[in-house]
Motif scaffolding. Structure first.
Motif, mmCIF file in Angstrom:
data_model
loop_
_atom_site.group_PDB
_atom_site.id
_atom_site.type_symbol
_atom_site.label_atom_id
_atom_site.label_comp_id
_atom_site.label_asym_id
_atom_site.label_seq_id
_atom_site.Cartn_x
_atom_site.Cartn_y
_atom_site.Cartn_z
ATOM 1 N N CYS A 159 28.142 15.349 48.399
ATOM 2 C CA CYS A 159 28.442 16.762 48.153
ATOM 3 C C CYS A 159 29.116 16.915 46.801
ATOM 4 O O CYS A 159 29.947 16.088 46.420
ATOM 5 C CB CYS A 159 29.368 17.283 49.257
ATOM 6 S SG CYS A 159 29.770 19.015 49.036
ATOM 7 N N ASN A 161 30.646 19.901 45.930
ATOM 8 C CA ASN A 161 31.364 21.181 45.927
ATOM 9 C C ASN A 161 32.879 21.116 45.851
ATOM 10 O O ASN A 161 33.507 22.049 45.380
ATOM 11 C CB ASN A 161 30.927 22.019 47.127
ATOM 12 C CG ASN A 161 29.476 22.401 46.976
ATOM 13 O OD1 ASN A 161 29.071 22.897 45.925
ATOM 14 N ND2 ASN A 161 28.681 22.116 47.977
ATOM 15 N N PHE A 162 33.454 20.075 46.343
ATOM 16 C CA PHE A 162 34.911 19.936 46.291
ATOM 17 C C PHE A 162 35.656 21.180 46.758
ATOM 18 O O PHE A 162 36.502 21.715 46.037
ATOM 19 C CB PHE A 162 35.374 19.509 44.884
ATOM 20 C CG PHE A 162 35.024 18.079 44.600
ATOM 21 C CD1 PHE A 162 35.838 17.045 45.059
ATOM 22 C CD2 PHE A 162 33.852 17.754 43.924
ATOM 23 C CE1 PHE A 162 35.493 15.714 44.823
ATOM 24 C CE2 PHE A 162 33.503 16.427 43.693
ATOM 25 C CZ PHE A 162 34.327 15.412 44.145
ATOM 26 N N CYS A 163 35.333 21.652 47.954
ATOM 27 C CA CYS A 163 36.176 22.666 48.578
ATOM 28 C C CYS A 163 37.542 21.991 48.693
ATOM 29 O O CYS A 163 37.618 20.793 49.029
ATOM 30 C CB CYS A 163 35.632 23.031 49.959
ATOM 31 S SG CYS A 163 33.931 23.641 49.860
ATOM 32 N N TYR A 165 40.024 21.773 50.581
ATOM 33 C CA TYR A 165 40.575 21.206 51.825
ATOM 34 C C TYR A 165 39.793 19.972 52.277
ATOM 35 O O TYR A 165 40.200 19.284 53.204
ATOM 36 C CB TYR A 165 40.507 22.258 52.957
ATOM 37 C CG TYR A 165 39.141 22.893 53.087
ATOM 38 C CD1 TYR A 165 38.111 22.248 53.758
ATOM 39 C CD2 TYR A 165 38.859 24.114 52.477
ATOM 40 C CE1 TYR A 165 36.839 22.799 53.832
ATOM 41 C CE2 TYR A 165 37.602 24.680 52.557
ATOM 42 C CZ TYR A 165 36.603 24.011 53.232
ATOM 43 O OH TYR A 165 35.346 24.563 53.285
ATOM 44 N N CYS A 166 38.649 19.680 51.651
ATOM 45 C CA CYS A 166 37.648 18.823 52.294
ATOM 46 C C CYS A 166 37.605 17.388 51.761
ATOM 47 O O CYS A 166 37.551 17.143 50.549
ATOM 48 C CB CYS A 166 36.279 19.473 52.128
ATOM 49 S SG CYS A 166 35.001 18.609 53.042
ATOM 50 N N VAL A 168 35.114 15.293 52.516
ATOM 51 C CA VAL A 168 33.723 14.784 52.500
ATOM 52 C C VAL A 168 33.260 14.284 51.117
ATOM 53 O O VAL A 168 32.771 13.154 51.014
ATOM 54 C CB VAL A 168 32.737 15.817 53.107
ATOM 55 C CG1 VAL A 168 31.292 15.381 52.920
ATOM 56 C CG2 VAL A 168 33.034 16.023 54.589
ATOM 57 N N PRO A 169 33.409 15.074 50.029
ATOM 58 C CA PRO A 169 32.930 14.548 48.731
ATOM 59 C C PRO A 169 33.652 13.265 48.322
ATOM 60 O O PRO A 169 33.099 12.448 47.599
ATOM 61 C CB PRO A 169 33.250 15.685 47.745
ATOM 62 C CG PRO A 169 33.489 16.882 48.577
ATOM 63 C CD PRO A 169 33.984 16.420 49.910
ATOM 64 N N GLN A 203 25.071 18.260 53.392
ATOM 65 C CA GLN A 203 26.347 18.994 53.392
ATOM 66 C C GLN A 203 26.121 20.409 52.891
ATOM 67 O O GLN A 203 26.805 21.332 53.307
ATOM 68 C CB GLN A 203 27.396 18.273 52.527
ATOM 69 C CG GLN A 203 27.778 16.896 53.039
ATOM 70 C CD GLN A 203 28.339 16.914 54.463
ATOM 71 O OE1 GLN A 203 28.808 17.943 54.952
ATOM 72 N NE2 GLN A 203 28.291 15.784 55.133
ATOM 73 N N HIS A 240 25.443 26.426 52.557
ATOM 74 C CA HIS A 240 26.637 26.946 51.852
ATOM 75 C C HIS A 240 26.287 28.348 51.348
ATOM 76 O O HIS A 240 25.293 28.521 50.642
ATOM 77 C CB HIS A 240 26.974 26.022 50.687
ATOM 78 C CG HIS A 240 28.336 26.255 50.114
ATOM 79 N ND1 HIS A 240 28.801 27.505 49.764
ATOM 80 C CD2 HIS A 240 29.358 25.403 49.840
ATOM 81 C CE1 HIS A 240 30.033 27.406 49.295
ATOM 82 N NE2 HIS A 240 30.392 26.136 49.338
ATOM 83 N N ARG A 279 35.535 28.149 47.225
ATOM 84 C CA ARG A 279 34.269 28.345 47.925
ATOM 85 C C ARG A 279 33.217 29.040 47.045
ATOM 86 O O ARG A 279 32.030 29.047 47.389
ATOM 87 C CB ARG A 279 34.491 29.142 49.221
ATOM 88 C CG ARG A 279 35.195 28.366 50.303
ATOM 89 C CD ARG A 279 34.351 27.235 50.844
ATOM 90 N NE ARG A 279 33.245 27.694 51.678
ATOM 91 C CZ ARG A 279 32.353 26.889 52.249
ATOM 92 N NH1 ARG A 279 32.416 25.580 52.056
ATOM 93 N NH2 ARG A 279 31.378 27.364 52.996
HETATM 94 FE FE1 SF4 Z 1 31.147 19.948 50.609
HETATM 95 FE FE2 SF4 Z 1 31.048 21.287 52.904
HETATM 96 FE FE3 SF4 Z 1 33.190 19.851 52.327
HETATM 97 FE FE4 SF4 Z 1 32.737 22.064 50.960
HETATM 98 S S1 SF4 Z 1 33.151 21.918 53.183
HETATM 99 S S2 SF4 Z 1 33.287 20.104 50.077
HETATM 100 S S3 SF4 Z 1 30.502 22.080 50.873
HETATM 101 S S4 SF4 Z 1 31.136 19.079 52.643
#
Ligand code: SF4
Ligand code: SAM
Length: 441
Positions: A159, A161-163, A165-166, A168-169, A203, A240, A279
């Motif tokens: 991913c 996007n680097f939201c 809070y997240c 995942v990336p 993602q 997204h 976002r």
């Molecule tokens: Fe990526 Fe989804 Fe996490 Fe945002 S919420 S950083 S789009 S995985």
């Protein structure tokens, strides 16, 4: 007469569908080495735990789980314990330090190397840790599918996007779109093998193709997949909102075998909080997308994710979230209390809202959404829908469970031999969380 011992693997999967897919890959690679899957941990030779790191709760659960595994395995040092997935990727050192009985820690990018790592552990006797980012290094057919009719297929990994809070990336790396030809050929082979439904995973599926040649985007991919003869149902997640286009919405609306359900995470309804979350859309844009979906896709269901109690969120921000929930009329919402994740930028933001207040807001949101879900489901009573029969309900083994085209779960009585087929069900009872019906004669 000597018999050859068949080695057995016991696997536990936490978290999202991408993790489920990763577990199918793990079973494939171990299967190639002769391992067979077992549902009984006691008879296994290898235990694999595929972890999730999205919220602190998932991480704590893993640590609790490893603690009880340690007591359970006392005196059974012959079993090899492997911990993989997102927590393994982010907290490899901590896992090794706190749980020295774990033999192998492997990251989300090292799954295809697991058999090699197992050999290394047996040969060298030292604890193995492998978490390097090796990108996209596998073929899509390297999976041991656990369901004969429904398949998970990643269209992208990682991913960008680097939201804020997240995690995942940070654990899954940058977004890589998978070659459309590989995806299409894999799905063609799956359909010849009896698969009726594919769920495309990413993602952010809507940014598919940005790293490929011009003209290839998610709308193009969906059209090509939709053209595959014999494929009855196409699902995908996650969309997204910042990257969803009107042309994509139209494609979904026009194609019979692309299901009328979109998972569109809102996360927050306040422009101030959306900005702090990075976002890249605002509430007006979100509502415009919702309007476009309802106008262009017949009877489309929209599900969403919402985080309550993001750092700095105030009551008026939360009221903005409630306002969108009332107006967007989501069919289902997955609600989460904000959980700080080490290494993300939100974890460094000041968070003054007491946990008790967050809990109250969370319950208020649940109550509102339950009411909306109840009202939306009530409309189905008496109507007939096409349902793909998935199997017996995990909560009530006397009932079968299936899904309507818009992903609503329906429970009904029926015989095992209809599993995998698409049948017609007449809805007899509706609640916020489930729907019951009878198979139409
Ligand atoms: Fe990526 Fe989804 Fe996490 Fe945002 S919420 S950083 S789009 S995985
Ligand atoms: N890529 C998807 C997206 O953009 O929506 C989903 C990724 S995440 C695995 C699934 C959901 O977990 C998110 O949509 C978000 O609502 C929630 N989530 C992620 N990080 C969180 C955190 N730190 N605290 C609470 N919820 C979180």
């Amino acid at each position: 007469m000597s018999s050859i011992k068949i080695m057995k693997v016991y696997i536990e999967t936490f978290g999202c569908q991408m993790n489920e897919y990763d577990s199918e890959r793990i079973l494939y690679y171990l299967g190639e080495k002769g391992y067979r899957k077992t549902m009984d941990m006691d008879e296994s030779d290898i235990i694999v735990i595929n972890t999730c790191a999205v919220r602190e709760k998932a991480e704590n659960r893993l640590f609790g789980h490893l603690g009880s595994l340690k007591s359970r395995l006392k005196g059974q040092s012959s079993k090899m314990v492997c911990v993989g997935g997102c927590t393994a990727q982010s907290l490899a050192g901590k896992i090794q330090e706190k749980f020295p009985f774990v033999d192998i820690v492997f990251g989300t990018h090292n799954i295809s190397r697991l058999p090699e790592l197992i050999d290394e552990r047996s040969r060298e006797g030292r604890i193995i840790c492998s978490v390097a980012d090796e990108g996209f290094d596998y073929a899509l057919d390297e999976t041991k599918r656990l369901d004969p009719y429904r398949a998970l297929i990643p269209v992208s990994i990682g991913c960008n996007n680097f939201c804020t809070y997240c995690i995942v990336p940070h654990v899954r790396g940058r977004e890589i779109s998978i070659d459309p030809i590989a995806i299409i050929n894999t799905i063609k082979a799956l359909v010849s093998d009896g698969v009726v439904q594919v769920t495309l995973l990413g993602q952010n599926v809507n940014s598919y193709g940005k790293d490929l040649e011009e003209g290839i985007d998610f709308s193009y991919l969906l059209q090509k997949i939709s053209d595959i003869g014999g494929l009855k149902r196409i699902r995908f997640m996650t969309s997204h909102p910042k990257d969803i286009s009107l042309s994509l919405i139209r494609t979904i609306g026009e194609r019979e075998n692309i299901m009328n359900h979109i998972h569109l995470p809102l996360q927050a309804g306040s422009d101030r909080i959306l900005k702090k979350m990075n976002r890249k859309y605002n509430r007006d844009r979100f509502m415009k997308i919702v309007e476009n979906i309802y106008n262009n896709i017949k009877d489309c269901a929209i599900s969403s994710d919402i985080i309550v109690g993001f750092p700095g969120e105030e009551r008026k921000d939360f009221d903005d979230t409630l306002d969108i929930v009332r107006r967007a009329r989501f069919d289902r919402v997955f609600t989460f209390i904000y959980s700080p994740r080490q290494g993300t930028s939100a974890a460094r933001m000041e968070d003054k809202i007491p946990a008790s207040e967050k809990k109250k807001w969370f319950e208020e949101l649940l109550e509102l959404q339950n009411q909306v879900s109840f009202e939306k489901n009530s409309k189905y009573k008496g109507a007939k829908f096409k349902v793909l029969v998935e199997g017996f309900s995990p909560k009530n083994k006397d009932l079968l469970q299936g899904r309507m085209e818009n992903n609503t779960v329906v429970l009904f009585k029926g015989k095992k031999d209809i599993i995998g087929s698409i049948i017609e069900v007449k809805i007899t009872e509706t609640k916020s969380f489930y729907i019951r019906g009878n198979v139409s004669k």
